[in-house]
Write a protein that holds these residues in place. Structure first.
Motif, PDB file in Angstrom:
ATOM      1  N   SER A  45       0.846  -1.188   0.000  1.00 61.40           N
ATOM      2  CA  SER A  45       0.000   0.000   0.000  1.00 61.40           C
ATOM      3  C   SER A  45       0.884   1.240   0.000  1.00 61.40           C
ATOM      4  N   ARG A  63       1.328   5.480  -1.867  1.00 61.96           N
ATOM      5  CA  ARG A  63       0.518   6.616  -2.326  1.00 61.96           C
ATOM      6  C   ARG A  63       0.524   6.767  -3.842  1.00 61.96           C
ATOM      7  N   VAL A 116     -15.018  12.636  -3.760  1.00 62.86           N
ATOM      8  CA  VAL A 116     -14.277  11.676  -2.928  1.00 62.86           C
ATOM      9  C   VAL A 116     -13.848  10.471  -3.758  1.00 62.86           C
ATOM     10  N   LEU A 117     -14.746   9.994  -4.624  1.00 62.07           N
ATOM     11  CA  LEU A 117     -14.426   8.852  -5.469  1.00 62.07           C
ATOM     12  C   LEU A 117     -13.254   9.164  -6.396  1.00 62.07           C
ATOM     13  N   TRP A 121     -11.015  11.484  -5.999  1.00 64.26           N
ATOM     14  CA  TRP A 121      -9.820  11.760  -5.209  1.00 64.26           C
ATOM     15  C   TRP A 121      -9.158  10.462  -4.753  1.00 64.26           C
ATOM     16  N   ARG A 122      -9.951   9.485  -4.347  1.00 63.80           N
ATOM     17  CA  ARG A 122      -9.385   8.219  -3.876  1.00 63.80           C
ATOM     18  C   ARG A 122      -8.705   7.444  -4.998  1.00 63.80           C
ATOM     19  N   ARG A 123      -9.088   7.708  -6.238  1.00 63.82           N
ATOM     20  CA  ARG A 123      -8.504   6.991  -7.372  1.00 63.82           C
ATOM     21  C   ARG A 123      -7.476   7.842  -8.129  1.00 63.82           C
ATOM     22  N   ARG A 124      -6.985   8.895  -7.486  1.00 59.69           N
ATOM     23  CA  ARG A 124      -6.076   9.805  -8.179  1.00 59.69           C
ATOM     24  C   ARG A 124      -4.715   9.171  -8.478  1.00 59.69           C
ATOM     25  N   GLY A 162      -5.320   2.632  -7.160  1.00 58.90           N
ATOM     26  CA  GLY A 162      -5.871   3.728  -6.375  1.00 58.90           C
ATOM     27  C   GLY A 162      -5.637   3.576  -4.895  1.00 58.90           C
ATOM     28  N   GLN A 163      -5.446   2.336  -4.435  1.00 61.44           N
ATOM     29  CA  GLN A 163      -5.217   2.082  -3.015  1.00 61.44           C
ATOM     30  C   GLN A 163      -3.909   1.347  -2.762  1.00 61.44           C
TER      31      GLN A 163
END
Length: 207
Positions: A2, A4, A71-72, A74-77, A93-94
């Motif tokens: 995990s 960034r 939010v969706l 942003w989390r997959r940026r 994304g994660q």
């Protein structure tokens, strides 16, 4: 693992990084910002006299939808693919996963061109030496059961649809060919869209 984002660029001139998450985030702001503005307008209208409360609540609901979409996106940026000397890096994304070149028995490229522009898009077809029966949380969705890339290779392989087209696609394919051994290369072929297919839900890891 995990992390960034994709690995940071080094001194490797052949390395290619393809970031799709950031582009989708910027494009997503086009519909999201008006939705957020409508939500703020709904909150403001609650404090106005003689304002119909139902209309304000509708606007607030639209704003909440915009916030959820933001939010969706942003989390997959960090979503993207990178090709370097170690192998192919995939970020969903994660989490980040690496498909090492030395773990592969065969590498091929599938290409397609959709009208009316006929700009080429494509995928890396990565056949591992050992069938990917437990590919993990990032790679499970990339496993496909298809005709073998070459005689003696298995049907199960990773299909990584590259988030680039045209000349950038050519650069990514050139980079992959630079890193692999000649014996691993299985060639390029054309596929009519749609060809990416769907993963086997049985490969999804347990939560």
């Amino acid at each position: 693992m995990s992390v960034r984002g994709l690995p940071k660029p080094g001194g490797d001139a052949h390395r290619v990084v393809m970031r799709s998450g950031r582009r989708h985030l910027l494009l997503g702001l086009v519909p999201v910002l008006p939705l957020l503005y409508m939500g703020l307008a709904g909150v403001y209208s609650l404090f106005l006299p003689y304002q119909h409360r139902g209309g304000s609540l509708v606007l607030i609901g639209i704003g909440v939808l915009g916030a959820l979409l933001l939010v969706l996106f942003w989390r997959r940026r960090h979503v993207g693919v990178a090709v370097d000397a170690r192998g192919v890096w995939v970020h969903n994304g994660q989490s980040l996963a690496l498909i090492a070149w030395d773990s592969l028995a065969g590498v091929a490229v599938y290409e397609s061109a959709r009208p009316p522009s006929h700009v080429r898009s494509g995928s890396l077809e990565l056949c591992p030496r050992v069938p990917p029966e437990q590919p993990g949380p990032v790679l499970w969705s990339l496993v496909r059961d298809d005709e073998p890339l070459a005689e003696g290779l298995g049907r199960l392989r990773y299909r990584i649809v590259l988030p680039v087209k045209g000349e950038r696609l050519h650069r990514a394919v050139t980079a992959a060919r630079h890193y692999i051994a000649p014996s691993q290369w299985c060639g390029e072929s054309r596929r009519g869209p749609p060809y990416p297919g769907l993963p086997d839900p049985a490969l999804r890891p347990d939560p």
